[in-house]
Enzyme design. Structure first.
Site, PDB file in Angstrom:
ATOM      1  N   ASP A  87      39.016  92.245   9.335  1.00 27.10           N
ATOM      2  CA  ASP A  87      38.927  93.575   9.450  1.00 27.10           C
ATOM      3  C   ASP A  87      38.523  95.069   9.717  1.00 27.10           C
ATOM      4  O   ASP A  87      37.362  94.781   9.807  1.00 27.10           O
ATOM      5  CB  ASP A  87      37.987  93.384   8.134  1.00 27.10           C
ATOM      6  CG  ASP A  87      38.778  94.645   6.730  1.00 27.10           C
ATOM      7  OD1 ASP A  87      40.153  95.186   7.203  1.00 27.10           O
ATOM      8  OD2 ASP A  87      38.832  94.777   5.942  1.00 27.10           O
ATOM      9  N   LYS A 117      43.811  92.874  10.454  1.00 30.96           N
ATOM     10  CA  LYS A 117      43.824  94.066   9.468  1.00 30.96           C
ATOM     11  C   LYS A 117      43.785  95.156   9.033  1.00 30.96           C
ATOM     12  O   LYS A 117      42.673  95.907   9.932  1.00 30.96           O
ATOM     13  CB  LYS A 117      44.068  93.408   7.734  1.00 30.96           C
ATOM     14  CG  LYS A 117      44.403  94.501   6.747  1.00 30.96           C
ATOM     15  CD  LYS A 117      43.864  93.936   5.774  1.00 30.96           C
ATOM     16  CE  LYS A 117      42.147  93.643   5.015  1.00 30.96           C
ATOM     17  NZ  LYS A 117      42.425  95.016   4.657  1.00 30.96           N
ATOM     18  N   GLU A 119      44.306  99.706   7.376  1.00 30.79           N
ATOM     19  CA  GLU A 119      44.815  99.887   6.119  1.00 30.79           C
ATOM     20  C   GLU A 119      45.655 101.554   6.569  1.00 30.79           C
ATOM     21  O   GLU A 119      45.027 102.399   7.341  1.00 30.79           O
ATOM     22  CB  GLU A 119      43.023 100.500   5.672  1.00 30.79           C
ATOM     23  CG  GLU A 119      42.393  99.742   5.047  1.00 30.79           C
ATOM     24  CD  GLU A 119      41.474 100.388   4.196  1.00 30.79           C
ATOM     25  OE1 GLU A 119      41.084 101.304   3.911  1.00 30.79           O
ATOM     26  OE2 GLU A 119      40.389  99.260   3.842  1.00 30.79           O
ATOM     27  N   GLU A 186      47.089  96.413  -2.335  1.00 31.43           N
ATOM     28  CA  GLU A 186      45.476  96.587  -3.717  1.00 31.43           C
ATOM     29  C   GLU A 186      45.960  97.420  -4.987  1.00 31.43           C
ATOM     30  O   GLU A 186      46.166  99.088  -4.010  1.00 31.43           O
ATOM     31  CB  GLU A 186      44.235  97.003  -2.598  1.00 31.43           C
ATOM     32  CG  GLU A 186      43.143  97.212  -3.070  1.00 31.43           C
ATOM     33  CD  GLU A 186      42.276  97.096  -2.837  1.00 31.43           C
ATOM     34  OE1 GLU A 186      41.547  96.641  -1.380  1.00 31.43           O
ATOM     35  OE2 GLU A 186      41.177  97.143  -3.204  1.00 31.43           O
TER      36      GLU A 186
HETATM   37  O1  KIV Z   1      37.762  94.290   2.847  1.00 35.60           O
HETATM   38  C1  KIV Z   1      37.921  93.869   1.865  1.00 35.60           C
HETATM   39  O2  KIV Z   1      37.707  92.121   1.659  1.00 35.60           O
HETATM   40  C2  KIV Z   1      39.733  93.644   2.015  1.00 35.60           C
HETATM   41  C3  KIV Z   1      40.203  92.680   0.751  1.00 35.60           C
HETATM   42  C4  KIV Z   1      40.231  93.568  -0.772  1.00 35.60           C
HETATM   43  C5  KIV Z   1      41.370  93.230   1.051  1.00 35.60           C
HETATM   44  O3  KIV Z   1      39.972  94.381   2.413  1.00 35.60           O
END
Ligand code: KIV
Length: 268
Positions: A87, A117, A119, A186
């Site tokens: 992330d 990932k 946002e 989300e």
């Molecule tokens: O940071 C995280 O855990 C997330 C999930 C909730 C999708 O982005």
């Protein structure tokens, strides 16, 4: 799917085509990641939620790229089969496409994440196009994007008004066109999540967005009952209670000299 088959991005896309639901969960260390992997998880996300559930912050704003890459390295050691996604934390991709590419390459080279990932919607399509052109698989994240907590003033349900729902829907289409292989949705309304999931040919992975997404993700600590209870996060373990009981028993056993016994000791 056999539990031993390595999960790849083409496999994730095929699961959507075949109507097979995708199971995803966060992990932050090798031990937990290995257990999730053995259980057959399809996607393991090293989420920036670590800022909250591991580091104890009130939000995900402070966690750094170094910390996220470091944690992803740990998780990598536990994951054999699942698709490993890192992330991108706040401040590691917003400044420019170049910054995003450099940050993503760190996740892939140093931690051997197989995807990253990020946002947001239309503001990032140019960046996502570049990343995918360079061989960096990207997962999108729309709706309640926790890195925008200061803009939203908290963690509200998104897509309730017609205008907001239309904008999120358009963003989902734009992200697909830009090349993301999946999108986390989300805390949006069930109706909007269903519409997006039925329209896109890439999978949607829902959290607090109802049953019509192509897959589901939760923060591991939430489903294990280690933190506060949330309406959307079914608890599969009363983890905090189980751990507290174990800790209390351990303390009691030490105080009563019940631990350690002969069997738990070594002699010359
Ligand atoms: O940071 C995280 O855990 C997330 C999930 C909730 C999708 O982005």
């Amino acid at each position: 799917m056999e539990k031993t088959d390595k999960v790849t991005i083409p496999r994730i896309l095929k699961m959507k085509k075949e109507g097979k639901k995708i199971a995803a969960l966060t992990a932050y260390d090798a031990t937990m990641a290995a257990i999730e992997d053995e259980a057959g998880m399809d996607i393991i996300l090293v989420g920036d939620s670590a800022g909250m559930v591991i580091a104890g912050d009130a939000d995900t704003i402070s966690i750094s790229l170094d910390e996220m890459v470091y944690m992803t390295k740990w998780v990598r050691k536990g994951v054999k089969r699942a698709l490993l996604v890192g992330d991108m934390p706040f401040g590691s991709y917003q400044a420019s496409s170049e910054q995003a590419v450099e940050s993503a390459i760190r996740f892939m080279k140093e931690a051997r994440a197989e995807a990253v990932k990020l946002e947001g919607g239309r503001a990032h399509t140019g960046t996502i196009e570049k990343m995918t052109a360079y061989g960096i698989p990207v997962m999108g994240h729309l709706g309640l994007t926790p890195q925008s907590v200061n803009l939203f003033g908290g963690y509200p349900l998104r897509g309730k008004s017609r205008d907001e729902a239309d904008r999120i829907f358009e963003d989902a289409q734009l992200l697909e066109q830009a090349g993301v292989f999946a999108i986390v949705l989300e805390k949006i309304t069930v109706e909007l999540a269903q519409k997006i999931s039925e329209t896109l040919s890439i999978p949607t992975i829902g959290i607090a967005s109802g049953p019509y997404c192509d897959g589901q993700i939760l923060v591991a600590h939430d489903m294990l009952g280690l933190g506060p209870k949330f309406k959307f996060a079914r608890r599969y373990l009363q983890g905090a209670n189980v751990l507290r009981d174990a800790f209390e028993q351990y303390i009691q056993d030490i105080r009563s000299s019940d631990f350690p016994t002969e069997k738990e000791s070594f002699h010359a």
